[in-house]
Design a protein around this motif. Structure first.
Motif, short mmCIF file in Angstrom:
data_model
loop_
_atom_site.label_atom_id
_atom_site.label_comp_id
_atom_site.label_asym_id
_atom_site.label_seq_id
_atom_site.Cartn_x
_atom_site.Cartn_y
_atom_site.Cartn_z
N GLN A 97 -119.46 6.67 57.60
CA GLN A 97 -120.67 7.17 58.22
C GLN A 97 -120.39 7.84 59.56
O GLN A 97 -121.23 8.50 60.10
CB GLN A 97 -121.67 6.02 58.42
CG GLN A 97 -122.10 5.41 57.11
CD GLN A 97 -122.69 6.44 56.17
OE1 GLN A 97 -123.60 7.15 56.52
NE2 GLN A 97 -122.13 6.54 54.98
N LYS A 134 -119.72 10.19 65.81
CA LYS A 134 -119.40 11.61 65.61
C LYS A 134 -119.44 12.40 66.89
O LYS A 134 -118.67 13.32 67.09
CB LYS A 134 -120.39 12.20 64.63
CG LYS A 134 -119.90 12.01 63.21
CD LYS A 134 -120.66 12.88 62.25
CE LYS A 134 -120.18 12.67 60.85
NZ LYS A 134 -121.17 12.13 59.98
N LEU A 146 -132.27 5.89 63.04
CA LEU A 146 -132.38 6.66 61.81
C LEU A 146 -131.44 7.86 61.90
O LEU A 146 -131.48 8.61 62.87
CB LEU A 146 -133.82 7.17 61.65
CG LEU A 146 -134.01 8.15 60.51
CD1 LEU A 146 -134.26 7.44 59.20
CD2 LEU A 146 -135.12 9.13 60.82
N ARG A 147 -130.59 8.00 60.92
CA ARG A 147 -129.67 9.14 60.92
C ARG A 147 -129.61 9.76 59.54
O ARG A 147 -129.78 9.08 58.54
CB ARG A 147 -128.24 8.71 61.26
CG ARG A 147 -128.06 7.94 62.49
CD ARG A 147 -127.02 6.88 62.30
NE ARG A 147 -127.26 5.82 63.27
CZ ARG A 147 -126.69 5.76 64.46
NH1 ARG A 147 -125.80 6.65 64.81
NH2 ARG A 147 -126.98 4.80 65.30
N ARG A 148 -129.28 11.03 59.53
CA ARG A 148 -129.05 11.69 58.24
C ARG A 148 -127.66 12.30 58.26
O ARG A 148 -127.25 12.89 59.25
CB ARG A 148 -130.08 12.80 58.02
CG ARG A 148 -131.48 12.27 57.85
CD ARG A 148 -132.40 13.35 57.33
NE ARG A 148 -133.74 12.82 57.20
CZ ARG A 148 -134.64 12.89 58.17
NH1 ARG A 148 -134.33 13.47 59.31
NH2 ARG A 148 -135.83 12.37 58.00
N HIS A 149 -126.95 12.10 57.19
CA HIS A 149 -125.61 12.66 57.07
C HIS A 149 -125.55 13.56 55.85
O HIS A 149 -125.97 13.15 54.78
CB HIS A 149 -124.58 11.56 56.92
CG HIS A 149 -124.61 10.55 58.01
ND1 HIS A 149 -124.06 10.79 59.24
CD2 HIS A 149 -125.14 9.31 58.05
CE1 HIS A 149 -124.27 9.73 60.01
NE2 HIS A 149 -124.92 8.83 59.32
N VAL A 150 -125.00 14.74 56.05
CA VAL A 150 -124.80 15.62 54.90
C VAL A 150 -123.35 15.47 54.46
O VAL A 150 -122.43 15.58 55.27
CB VAL A 150 -125.12 17.08 55.26
CG1 VAL A 150 -124.83 17.98 54.07
CG2 VAL A 150 -126.56 17.21 55.69
N LEU A 151 -123.16 15.18 53.19
CA LEU A 151 -121.81 14.96 52.66
C LEU A 151 -121.56 15.89 51.48
O LEU A 151 -122.50 16.25 50.77
CB LEU A 151 -121.69 13.52 52.17
CG LEU A 151 -121.87 12.44 53.24
CD1 LEU A 151 -122.79 11.36 52.76
CD2 LEU A 151 -120.54 11.87 53.64
N PRO A 152 -120.32 16.25 51.25
CA PRO A 152 -120.00 17.10 50.10
C PRO A 152 -119.61 16.27 48.88
O PRO A 152 -119.20 15.13 49.01
CB PRO A 152 -118.79 17.89 50.60
CG PRO A 152 -118.10 16.95 51.53
CD PRO A 152 -119.15 16.04 52.12
#
Lengths: 504, 445
Positions: B102, B106, B76-82
């Motif tokens: 994704q 990273k 489970l991962r969360r990515h913050v994107l603009p």
């Protein structure tokens, strides 16, 4: 103060730089940096280098002196190809966390760029290096050059004595474990007095004859004490070997049954450099943000005071704009969040919150909203935070809206990705938390620790990977790293994965 | 306290040591690629390698620096994107294939995710790797053929020298610059003025203004003449001379005879194989000798010396008489390449078919005439792809092969091999030139 300074003649006119002009520009920058912004910097040593030298510096993780290794050659070859074919520009500058603070300016830069670079590197980065707590606590800015020289010569001497291949084997293995070669949470156990003496002897012996590599023997290190009868129980081992140990390189250096003293010293060198660079990995957003904020403030000030021409100012602004550009997620240029853009925007935002706070700002940042001393607020932030905590403390709803941030959740159990937060009132806190986590190295890098090694039994080295959120290690690479580890340890190595309750 | 330091004059190539270690490390991979690139290359009249070096792409696998890092799959991962435009909470998006966007890795260090790694080998490095560990047979003998003479080499420009070394281009460039800077009047302006004066002088009765004007013109002319005298057309300051420094020149020259059978049985495939062999030989010799010449001889039932283009691309068929080519080689050596001045190499490619009892004649020619004056002679027989048996059994073969085997028995610097596909060429080439046991000399030489 401002009024008196408005009618100055420009510091320079035209693109060509000379040392005299750079000196003049540097003085003008310094005045603003120290007297206006209140920065506190190491003495500056500004070096002019050519493009090729910049490529050299690039490939050696930006350090001025480095031991030799093929991976630096690999990076050089790739950077050079990219540069020559025009697919990648070179940085305008490189700056080194040292005292005096060394920064490299490229000879190809125009005078306007040299001015910008000096404001950015020689004052922005320099201030950050000198004042941020991570750098203060973990790096020795005054000693790094001597240490690098020692490392370079020591490894060259080892190559002479034991052969290129033997040294390469140790370095390859050490590099594979570099990310696991830092102390994240606590200081290393203090060297015992015997160790200090032994280390001293190694240095002295090395410097006087450059050949006493074997002096760091078991007896000088007190390692023979391990062989003394003791309670063989697990807990005693844990105590004696400082287990669990997150710093794998440190553990191997101290306890590997197989490594020669010179091999231990090489591990130590790699570990020391990893630790020296660790604060930089933790503060990319803050460090670049600080330098960018400083140069932006200074060039505007210089322009206001008539010290730079409109042409030079436009050139600097053009470059500045490129640096802080943030492509959106669906832009082909998007490659993650740009630390320059985020850091700069956050620092500008802090200044705004101090000078023109909205009700929302007052609610979110009661501590400093409306504080007239925005310089002090920024200096305090630069000194006392790292990326993760900085974002957690200072990212404002205003900026979340401006960047239109949203969180995408990727759960392997679900067929699709889910938009879990967007830039609205309900999402601010969660987005801020998610973004902060994205910069937490302790979370990003696998948590692998030495949990046991029975030197009087089967000598198997037991490692534990604590799995968070169901994310395992990349298997192919893991196997390769374990091969290196076995080479360093000399006996079997086992890596177990332990799942923790996920923190959904 | 602060200071500036100019580092530009520092020695360059700080990463040379790293590059050497890198090449050493990647040697196996690079060798493989160099080998591949040499297979695909056409023979050129100059060198087969571009002067700027050779671009080599090797798989990043071979140069991987492994690290512990998180797998890009699962969990489970969360990515913050603009840049959200119209997503609302709960919207779903198809999982991109391969996790693009994704950034699964990273946390890792740089350099992951690349499959290929390109960089440029310098020509020197390329050839070194290509011919690593190979040496010319009979180096001892070669040394006796070499003569050393003193020659000269250009060594830049100086401001003093003898007239025969005057560098006209640089001198004139300096002169022109100086004339422009000092505003020397041109010949044309002087001539114009003189014409004007002559015109005025030719008038019988001049009005006073004309007199005055004439006077002014004369003055001006004087000025021009004086200025032209003061600012010379060429000033000693402008002079630049080439300088030369003496240098030892090793007069080693080599000629490579490429003899190829082009009779009806030699098809494109056979010629291609032969061509690859000749290319390698040429490159290799070029590294060892300052001066290499190539002589192309092709033969059917008669032989002729041809240029490279004809050698490889002209079509002509006929019967096969191999000895004609050897005769031709002998003839050319006698005419143009005295063995005491030239290192002579022979390379012959054929499919092994020959007319009647001509093969015995070839043997005689080789033993009596060619091998005594040659440094090395290589015979490559190109056999059918299906002729597995021939490849594995050197004893089996046609008339020509059998005769050459007898030559081989008598001459150490004669080598023969069979090939059936491009992949064979480089290995047999290496075999030819691997260092031999010392002291093994041809009895007849």
């Amino acid at each position: 103060m401002q009024a008196a300074e408005t009618a100055r003649t420009p510091l320079f006119d035209g693109p060509e730089w000379t040392f005299e002009l750079m000196e003049k520009a540097r003085d003008a920058i310094e005045q603003i940096a120290l007297e206006d912004l209140g920065l506190d910097v190491y003495p500056n040593q500004i070096e002019i280098i050519s493009a090729e030298q910049m490529l050299d510096a690039y490939s050696c993780v930006g350090l001025p002196l480095m031991y030799q290794h093929w991976s630096f050659g690999k990076h050089f070859a790739r950077d050079e190809t990219l540069y020559r074919t025009g697919r990648q520009g070179l940085a305008y500058e490189i700056v080194i966390n040292s005292n005096p603070c060394i920064s490299y300016n490229m000879e190809e830069n125009t005078m306007a760029m040299q001015t910008l670079v000096m404001a950015h590197a020689a004052f922005g980065h320099n201030h950050f290096f000198k004042n941020n707590y991570l750098f203060q606590q973990w790096t020795d800015a005054a000693g790094i050059h001597d240490y690098l020289a020692f490392a370079k010569n020591y490894i060259a001497a080892c190559e002479q004595r034991y052969g290129l291949s033997a040294v390469e084997e140790v370095l390859d293995a050490a590099h594979a474990l570099q990310s696991q070669g830092v102390f994240r949470y606590g200081r290393p156990p203090k060297p015992t007095s015997e160790e200090l003496v032994a280390m001293q002897k190694v240095r002295e012996g090395y410097e006087s004859s450059q050949s006493v590599l074997d002096i760091w023997t078991d007896s000088t290190l007190g390692r023979d004490k391990l062989e003394q009868p003791e309670d063989a129980s697990f807990s005693a081992r844990r105590k004696q070997m400082n287990l669990p140990q997150e710093n794998l390189l440190y553990f191997l250096e101290k306890h590997s049954p197989k490594l020669e003293p010179w091999q231990c010293e090489i591990l130590r060198i790699v570990r020391m450099l990893a630790q020296y660079l660790y604060p930089q990995k933790q503060t990319k957003v803050m460090n670049e943000g600080c330098a960018t904020f400083v140069h932006y403030y200074i060039i505007n000030k210089l322009y206001e005071q008539g010290q730079i021409t409109e042409g030079a100012f436009m050139e600097m602004l053009h470059s500045h704009t490129n640096v802080v550009m943030q492509p959106e997620y669906d832009d082909p240029r998007y490659s993650g969040i740009n630390p320059y853009a985020l850091g700069f925007a956050m620092m500008q935002d802090i200044r705004r919150i101090c000078q023109n706070p909205t009700d929302e700002d007052r609610e979110w940042f009661p501590d400093f909203a409306g504080n007239p001393d925005w310089r002090g607020v920024l200096r305090d932030a630069w000194a006392n935070y790292r990326d993760e905590s900085f974002i957690q403390q200072f990212l404002s709803p205003n900026l979340i809206r401006k960047f239109k941030l949203f969180t995408l959740t990727n759960d392997a159990d679900l067929p699709n990705l889910v938009v879990s937060q967007i830039h609205n009132r309900a999402g601010y806190k969660a987005i801020r938390r998610d973004l902060a986590k994205q910069y937490d190295l302790a979370y990003l890098e696998p948590d692998i620790q030495v949990t046991d090694a029975d030197l009087r039994g089967d000598r198997e080295l037991k490692l534990t990977h604590t799995v968070r959120d169901g994310i395992h290690l990349d298997e192919e690479d893991q196997e390769e790293v374990l091969k290196h580890l076995r080479r360093l340890w000399g006996y079997g190595v086992r890596l177990d994965a332990v799942e923790t309750a996920s923190e959904h | 306290m602060h200071h500036f330091i100019d580092r530009r004059a520092n020695p360059k190539g700080k990463s040379l040591g790293n590059r050497q270690r890198f090449l050493r490390r990647a040697r196996e991979n690079i060798k493989e690629r160099v080998d591949q690139s040499v297979r695909g290359k056409s023979i050129q009249s100059g060198s087969g390698v571009p002067d700027g070096g050779e671009k080599v792409t090797i798989p990043a696998r071979g140069l991987k620096e492994p690290r512990f890092f998180h797998s890009s799959k699962g969990g489970l991962r969360r990515h913050v994107l603009p840049g959200n435009k119209d997503f609302v909470v709960g919207d779903t998006i198809k999982r991109p294939q391969g996790g693009a966007g994704q950034g699964g890795r990273k946390a890792s260090e740089e350099g992951d995710g690349e499959d290929e790694f390109s960089f440029t080998l310098t020509q020197e490095e390329y050839l070194e790797i290509l011919f690593e560990g190979l040496e010319l047979p009979d180096l001892v003998e070669k040394a006796t053929v070499e003569t050393e003479t003193i020659g000269t080499r250009r060594a830049g420009l100086t401001t003093a020298g003898t007239p025969n070394n005057l560098n006209l281009v640089r001198t004139m460039r300096n002169s022109l610059g100086r004339r422009i800077a000092l505003q020397r009047p041109t010949t044309k302006s002087q001539r114009d003025l003189e014409e004007q004066i002559a015109e005025l002088e030719a008038l019988d009765d001049r009005t006073p203004p004309q007199e005055d004007f004439l006077e002014a013109l004369r003055k001006k002319l004087d000025g021009i003449i004086r200025k032209r005298k003061v600012v010379g057309y060429i000033d000693p300051l402008d002079l630049r001379y080439d300088t030369f420094v003496p240098e030892k020149i090793r007069n080693s020259r080599a000629v490579v005879f490429c003899l190829m059978d082009v009779s009806g049985s030699m098809q494109e495939r056979e010629k291609d194989l032969a061509k690859r062999f000749f290319l390698l030989l040429h490159l290799f010799l070029e590294r060892c000798y300052e001066h290499t010449e190539l002589v192309f001889v092709r033969h059917t039932h008669h032989a002729q010396e041809v240029d490279e283009e004809t050698f490889f691309y002209a079509r002509e068929t006929g019967g096969t008489i191999v000895s004609t080519a050897l005769e031709k080689m002998k003839e050319i050596i006698e005419e143009r390449y005295p063995p005491d001045e030239w290192n002579i190499y022979g390379a012959q490619a054929s499919d092994g078919e020959n007319f009647g009892n001509d093969s015995a004649r070839c043997k005689k020619l080789l033993l009596n005439d060619l091998l005594p004056v040659s440094q090395f002679y290589a015979y490559v027989e190109i056999v059918d792809e299906a002729a597995e048996m021939l490849l594995n059994n050197p004893e089996a073969g046609e008339d020509l092969w059998q005769n050459y085997r007898e030559v081989k028995a008598q001459a150490q610097h004669f080598e023969m091999q069979r090939v059936s596909q491009p992949g064979h060429i480089y290995p047999i080439f290496r075999e030819f030139f691997l260092p031999k046991v010392k002291g093994a000399q041809y009895a007849g030489s």
